[in-house]
Scaffold this motif. Sequence first.
Motif, PDB file in Angstrom:
ATOM      1  N   ASP A  14       0.812  -1.214   0.000  1.00 18.75           N
ATOM      2  CA  ASP A  14       0.000   0.000   0.000  1.00 18.75           C
ATOM      3  C   ASP A  14       0.852   1.274   0.000  1.00 18.75           C
ATOM      4  OD1 ASP A  14      -2.647   1.123   0.067  1.00 18.75           O
ATOM      5  OD2 ASP A  14      -2.322   1.660   2.157  1.00 18.75           O
ATOM      6  N   ASP A  72      -8.742  -5.350   1.422  1.00 23.27           N
ATOM      7  CA  ASP A  72      -9.791  -5.452   0.407  1.00 23.27           C
ATOM      8  C   ASP A  72      -9.222  -5.164  -0.986  1.00 23.27           C
ATOM      9  OD1 ASP A  72     -11.593  -5.985   2.430  1.00 23.27           O
ATOM     10  OD2 ASP A  72     -12.308  -3.914   2.569  1.00 23.27           O
ATOM     11  N   ARG A  73      -8.335  -4.170  -1.064  1.00 19.61           N
ATOM     12  CA  ARG A  73      -7.765  -3.784  -2.362  1.00 19.61           C
ATOM     13  C   ARG A  73      -6.877  -4.888  -2.928  1.00 19.61           C
ATOM     14  NH1 ARG A  73      -6.922   0.766  -0.856  1.00 19.61           N
ATOM     15  NH2 ARG A  73      -4.743   0.781  -0.242  1.00 19.61           N
ATOM     16  N   PHE A  74      -6.169  -5.594  -2.050  1.00 16.12           N
ATOM     17  CA  PHE A  74      -5.281  -6.670  -2.492  1.00 16.12           C
ATOM     18  C   PHE A  74      -5.906  -8.040  -2.223  1.00 16.12           C
ATOM     19  CE2 PHE A  74      -2.466  -3.053  -1.728  1.00 16.12           C
ATOM     20  CZ  PHE A  74      -1.784  -3.006  -2.930  1.00 16.12           C
ATOM     21  N   ARG A  77      -8.884  -1.741   4.521  1.00 14.38           N
ATOM     22  CA  ARG A  77      -9.083  -1.231   3.160  1.00 14.38           C
ATOM     23  C   ARG A  77      -8.007  -1.757   2.218  1.00 14.38           C
ATOM     24  NH1 ARG A  77     -10.270   3.571   6.105  1.00 14.38           N
ATOM     25  NH2 ARG A  77      -8.187   4.421   5.638  1.00 14.38           N
ATOM     26  N   ALA A  78      -6.759  -1.822   2.721  1.00 19.14           N
ATOM     27  CA  ALA A  78      -5.676  -2.371   1.897  1.00 19.14           C
ATOM     28  C   ALA A  78      -5.904  -3.856   1.638  1.00 19.14           C
ATOM     29  CB  ALA A  78      -4.330  -2.151   2.590  1.00 19.14           C
TER      30      ALA A  78
END
Length: 351
Positions: free
Chosen positions: A300, A323-325, A320-321
């Motif tokens: 991130d 979820d993004r990865f 949130r990170a």
Amino acid sequence: MPKFAFLVHPRADVSQDLARVWSPLAAVPSRALEWGMRHLPVPPLALGTVTRPDEPDVAGWIVVVPVGARQMLTEDRRWVLGRIEKTVDFAQNLGAEVVGLGALTAPVTGGGRLLRGRPGMTVTNGNAFTAQLTARAVRRLVAGMDRPHVAVLGATGSVGSCVVRMLAGDPDLDLGALTLVARRRHRLAELAAGARSARPDVVVHEACEIEAVRDADLVVVLTSSTDALLRAEHLKPGAVVLDDTQPRNTDPALVTQRPDVTVVDGGLADVSGLDVRADIGLPPGYAYACLCETMLMAFDGCTTPAVGDATLEHARRMQRAADRFGHLGFGLAAPLSFGRPSPELDLAGLT
């Protein structure tokens, strides 16, 4: 993309853990290895690497601090800190810009606060994402229970206090009682007061003795010790234990002494999308949450140190990170018990 390094160390069985680095060490008594690590200039060791399928280069390294778990808590603090500092230097020389503190390297360094600053280096104790996954595991384990009584051992620690705030701040979590157990009375009173304010519908108890968990339906273990603190006599019939500790603070004898008790290993994430080429004592596709936080901070590009107590703000950023990865994993892993899949967990509907 910044590279990372994650610090581990031999746990309760020093011989078996160091054998993951070099197999002949399994034949050497743990006490002899502890003596060697204390009196000889044993250097930090690279245990293995982590790679991403979408990146050609190594993403990070797993690095061994040559200090056993018992030594971490009983030897001279300056010597222990010196060994950890040398390992951080070793990680930086490998090319790491983010360093994560695994197992007891986090609490003995004050959650990373006692380490000296290094230009271009970001340190995390991994506690925020650990708290995030622990709270999610609690929600999974109490699903179907009727207003359960949840106890948190080590409630005022960096992970524990964040977990308590997450549980108390979740109005959808239908709890009947919450027991907070810790040794620091002043911090315990403050944490309990905050929980009561957030959830007036929940009975909040505070205690300094482990015996206070005897009525709990779910016991969350977040302590820092080399000993098995939670034993058969501390648990009610049919209790569930979520043990987030490394080294483990739940007595392995529970398997035979209390077959009515379900023990679930906590703080584990699915990393099936990553190639972890290191034996960290888990089945393939599993990783500790503190290791995952280290990875996520590097992926991130997070340059804000995560030391001291875990904060809700950083825990949310890590989620949130994650979820993004999510294509790499970072979700709550399928439950294990004492490091292994268990038919009892399937029967309990936890998979």
